[in-house]
Scaffold this motif. Structure first.
Motif, short mmCIF file in Angstrom:
data_model
loop_
_atom_site.label_atom_id
_atom_site.label_comp_id
_atom_site.label_asym_id
_atom_site.label_seq_id
_atom_site.Cartn_x
_atom_site.Cartn_y
_atom_site.Cartn_z
N GLY A 81 0.77 -1.23 0.00
CA GLY A 81 0.00 0.00 0.00
C GLY A 81 0.81 1.28 0.00
N GLU A 82 2.11 1.18 -0.04
CA GLU A 82 2.92 2.39 0.00
C GLU A 82 3.83 2.55 -1.20
N GLN A 83 3.63 1.75 -2.22
CA GLN A 83 4.44 1.84 -3.42
C GLN A 83 3.57 1.63 -4.65
N PHE A 91 6.28 6.15 -6.85
CA PHE A 91 6.00 6.62 -5.50
C PHE A 91 6.38 5.50 -4.55
N SER A 92 7.23 5.80 -3.59
CA SER A 92 7.68 4.78 -2.67
C SER A 92 7.85 5.38 -1.28
N PHE A 98 9.90 11.44 -10.88
CA PHE A 98 9.33 11.56 -12.21
C PHE A 98 10.45 11.89 -13.19
N ALA A 99 10.45 11.26 -14.35
CA ALA A 99 11.44 11.57 -15.40
C ALA A 99 10.78 11.38 -16.75
N ALA A 116 13.55 15.88 -14.93
CA ALA A 116 13.53 14.99 -13.77
C ALA A 116 13.06 15.78 -12.55
N VAL A 117 12.22 15.14 -11.76
CA VAL A 117 11.67 15.77 -10.56
C VAL A 117 11.71 14.76 -9.42
N SER A 118 12.10 15.22 -8.24
CA SER A 118 11.96 14.40 -7.04
C SER A 118 11.18 15.23 -6.02
N ALA A 119 10.39 14.56 -5.20
CA ALA A 119 9.55 15.26 -4.22
C ALA A 119 9.31 14.37 -3.01
#
Length: 129
Positions: A81-83, A91-92, A98-99, A116-119
């Protein structure tokens, strides 16, 4: 002594909320970069929201940001439920990545742009109507 053990055990257990359909996530970018015409461009990190619409789709809010109004298809939603992930995102456990590579047609040579984006994200209560 036994009470102390149980109190410590409770604090050491991870308290995590599992992702489910309908959950709303609020995210803050940690990095946002683009490679365009051989140059690295760093953008000011933005904030964005997304909702898990169903087991195979997330939908981003209409706020003014990079993902505004975008929908991304989920390929796999894990049992924990978390990935979950799609073709160009993952999402992990609260981290979103995102790329994507874009091809911009031109008269002589097509131009490629990589983004590329990380959040970091967390589930929030939804008070919208």
């Amino acid at each position: 002594m036994r009470k102390l053990f149980w109190i410590l055990a409770l604090f050491l257990l991870p308290f995590c909320a599992f992702s489910k359909v309908g959950d709303l996530y609020y995210c803050e970018m940690t990095q946002a970069i683009e490679i365009k015409e051989g140059k690295l461009i760093k953008y000011i990190p933005q904030k964005f929201k997304f909702r898990i619409v169903n087991k195979d789709l997330i939908q981003f809010g209409a706020d003014s940001n990079y993902f505004s109004g975008t929908e991304l298809k989920i390929i796999d939603f894990s049992d924990n439920g978390e990935q979950f992930y799609g073709d160009n995102f993952e999402f992990s456990f609260g981290s979103f990545y995102f790329a994507e590579v874009f091809r911009w047609p031109s008269d002589d040579v097509d131009t490629l742009t990589a983004t590329a984006v990380s959040a970091e994200c967390s589930a929030v209560e939804d008070y919208s109507v």
